[in-house]
Design a protein around this motif. Structure first.
Motif, PDB file in Angstrom:
ATOM      1  N   GLY A   7       0.451 -11.125  -5.337  1.00  0.00           N
ATOM      2  CA  GLY A   7      -0.702 -10.368  -4.852  1.00  0.00           C
ATOM      3  C   GLY A   7      -0.495  -8.901  -5.175  1.00  0.00           C
ATOM      4  N   THR A  16       6.210  -9.124 -13.909  1.00  0.00           N
ATOM      5  CA  THR A  16       6.345  -8.397 -15.165  1.00  0.00           C
ATOM      6  C   THR A  16       7.745  -7.800 -15.320  1.00  0.00           C
ATOM      7  OG1 THR A  16       4.033  -7.765 -14.878  1.00  0.00           O
ATOM      8  CG2 THR A  16       5.275  -6.538 -16.527  1.00  0.00           C
ATOM      9  N   GLY A  44       8.687  -0.211  -2.263  1.00  0.00           N
ATOM     10  CA  GLY A  44       7.680  -0.528  -3.264  1.00  0.00           C
ATOM     11  C   GLY A  44       8.175  -0.520  -4.701  1.00  0.00           C
ATOM     12  N   GLY A  46       9.817  -2.841  -6.059  1.00  0.00           N
ATOM     13  CA  GLY A  46       9.683  -4.196  -6.588  1.00  0.00           C
ATOM     14  C   GLY A  46      10.818  -5.133  -6.205  1.00  0.00           C
ATOM     15  N   LYS A  47      11.486  -4.850  -5.099  1.00  0.00           N
ATOM     16  CA  LYS A  47      12.582  -5.713  -4.672  1.00  0.00           C
ATOM     17  C   LYS A  47      12.066  -7.101  -4.301  1.00  0.00           C
ATOM     18  CE  LYS A  47      13.667  -2.700  -1.537  1.00  0.00           C
ATOM     19  NZ  LYS A  47      12.707  -1.679  -1.980  1.00  0.00           N
ATOM     20  N   THR A  48      11.011  -7.120  -3.495  1.00  0.00           N
ATOM     21  CA  THR A  48      10.486  -8.414  -3.056  1.00  0.00           C
ATOM     22  C   THR A  48       9.966  -9.225  -4.236  1.00  0.00           C
ATOM     23  OG1 THR A  48       9.981  -7.620  -0.832  1.00  0.00           O
ATOM     24  CG2 THR A  48       8.716  -9.511  -1.603  1.00  0.00           C
ATOM     25  N   ALA A  49       9.252  -8.570  -5.141  1.00  0.00           N
ATOM     26  CA  ALA A  49       8.731  -9.277  -6.316  1.00  0.00           C
ATOM     27  C   ALA A  49       9.881  -9.905  -7.101  1.00  0.00           C
ATOM     28  CB  ALA A  49       7.937  -8.314  -7.195  1.00  0.00           C
ATOM     29  N   PRO A 219       5.678   0.412  -8.488  1.00  0.00           N
ATOM     30  CA  PRO A 219       4.491  -0.458  -8.503  1.00  0.00           C
ATOM     31  C   PRO A 219       3.646  -0.361  -7.228  1.00  0.00           C
ATOM     32  CG  PRO A 219       6.513  -1.771  -8.457  1.00  0.00           C
ATOM     33  CD  PRO A 219       6.928  -0.349  -8.636  1.00  0.00           C
ATOM     34  N   ARG A 220       4.287  -0.085  -6.092  1.00  0.00           N
ATOM     35  CA  ARG A 220       3.496   0.032  -4.854  1.00  0.00           C
ATOM     36  C   ARG A 220       2.565   1.241  -4.934  1.00  0.00           C
ATOM     37  NH1 ARG A 220       3.407  -3.421  -1.605  1.00  0.00           N
ATOM     38  NH2 ARG A 220       5.338  -3.245  -0.471  1.00  0.00           N
ATOM     39  N   GLU A 223      -0.283   0.347  -6.962  1.00  0.00           N
ATOM     40  CA  GLU A 223      -1.183  -0.491  -6.164  1.00  0.00           C
ATOM     41  C   GLU A 223      -2.059   0.376  -5.246  1.00  0.00           C
ATOM     42  OE1 GLU A 223       1.048  -3.106  -3.601  1.00  0.00           O
ATOM     43  OE2 GLU A 223      -0.546  -4.590  -3.513  1.00  0.00           O
TER      44      GLU A 223
END
Ligand code: ADP
Ligand code: MG
Length: 336
Positions: A7, A16, A44, A46-49, A219-220, A223
């Motif tokens: 999401g 990515t 944000g 991208g750790k969780t991704a 990335p956050r 977003e």
């Protein structure tokens, strides 16, 4: 490897880049982690991704995977044996009804021991944003609990991968002063990977160069910019408001204020006798981070940031989480 979908504001986008970070997971999958790996990085970044993509990767490599994110109240238990899976899910359910999600994080340790007792040999334990739920003061003890699984398993196992992620720069020291884990830093996305992400965002948008300078590859922030129709001011206001930057600035004496103004240009000025207390407050507010002074691969997940990039707010020792985090401070200082 199947790329997961994530999401992103009101969109669904494909995972990515992060090539090196996934390589690292493969490396661990092949030999186990030894010490738990504690990964910290900007909010944000991208750790969780990355961890969610890693769940996929480790699953493909035949690992039983337990993923828990107490903050987002999410967990995934991917275990090859249905009955065991149900049993473990029940354990977690019980914990959620009885306890907080912090309690669930603790119960994962029992869940994994149970899985080992039942003869599961390849297990990955991924705890995302653990320390906020557990409490920063107990972060190190928790990591020691995870280490305990590796050191005193109820039965021999083949390979265990243990990863804990945190956005709390404060936990870096709490974890670092014990010998119970390896600390690794993760930075915002590199330019090429971030460009691919930018290209996935539809509609009219500012040129890439402009977006890169605002986000520094976070990335956050991308977003939030997209969500706010590319209105950078709106995102800066959000940050000032959410992080209480106004009150922080109001609390500063003239010396710290002066120093903070210099840190806008070069965050490394904080790494000195006078600057440390101020740096600590910026870290607590998750506005800046203390980063490893070396850009060696073994200290970083994925590509490290450049040695210094003052335009993006990256010093050798200290970095603003993103250019807009720095901008929030600048605004609150009344400097724009
Ligand atoms: N490599 C990536 N590919 C695609 N989207 C990503 C990637 N990394 C982060 N994102 C997206 O950016 C946002 C912030 O990332 P997230 O993983 O939540 O950061 P963190 O966990 O470090 O705070 C999320 O919407 C996430 O889906
Ligand atoms: Mg996260």
């Amino acid at each position: 490897m199947k790329r997961i979908r994530l999401g992103f504001a009101n969109l669904i986008i494909e995972f990515t880049d992060r090539y090196l970070a996934l390589k690292r997971i493969e490396y661990w999958a092949n030999r186990g982690t030894g010490f738990p790996k504690v990964v910290y990085g900007p909010e944000g970044c991208g750790k969780t991704a990355w961890l969610r993509q890693s769940v996929e990767l480790l699953g493909e490599r035949g690992f039983d995977v337990i993923y828990l994110n107490p903050i987002e109240e999410e967990f995934a238990i991917e275990i090859g044996v249905q009955s065991l899976r149900d049993r473990l899910i029940n354990l977690v359910r019980e914990a959620t009804s009885r306890l907080s999600w912090g309690g669930v994080a603790w119960s994962v340790i029992d869940v994994v021991r149970e899985a080992i007792s039942l003869g599961r040999g390849k297990i990955a334990i991924i705890i995302d944003d653990a320390f906020q739920a557990i409490g920063l003061d107990r972060a190190a003890i928790y990591v020691k609990g995870l280490l305990g699984i590796l050191e005193h398993p109820p039965r021999p196992y083949e390979r265990i991968v243990t990863i804990v992620a945190t956005s709390e720069g404060v936990s870096r020291r709490e974890i670092g002063r014990h010998e119970w884990a390896d600390l690794l830093a993760m930075w915002n996305m590199g330019r090429d990977g971030f460009r691919q992400l930018y290209e996935q965002v539809p509609g009219d948008k500012p040129p890439f160069e402009e977006v890169w300078k605002l986000t520094g590859g976070n990335p956050r922030i991308l977003e939030r910019l997209y969500e706010n129709n590319w209105n950078g001011d709106a995102v800066v206001r959000e940050l000032i408001d959410k992080k209480g930057v106004r009150a922080f600035i109001a609390s500063l004496g003239p010396n710290d204020r002066e120093l903070l103004i210099r840190a806008l240009e070069d965050p490394d000025v904080l790494m000195g006798r006078e600057g440390i207390p101020l740096m600590n407050r910026l870290i607590e507010l998750n506005l800046a981070l203390e980063i490893p002074e070396w850009r060696d691969d073994n200290l970083w997940i994925d590509a490290p940031p450049p040695e210094r990039d003052l335009e993006l707010g990256i010093g050798k020792y200290v970095a603003w989480q993103s250019p807009l985090h720095r901008e929030a401070v600048k605004r609150a200082l009344g400097m724009t």
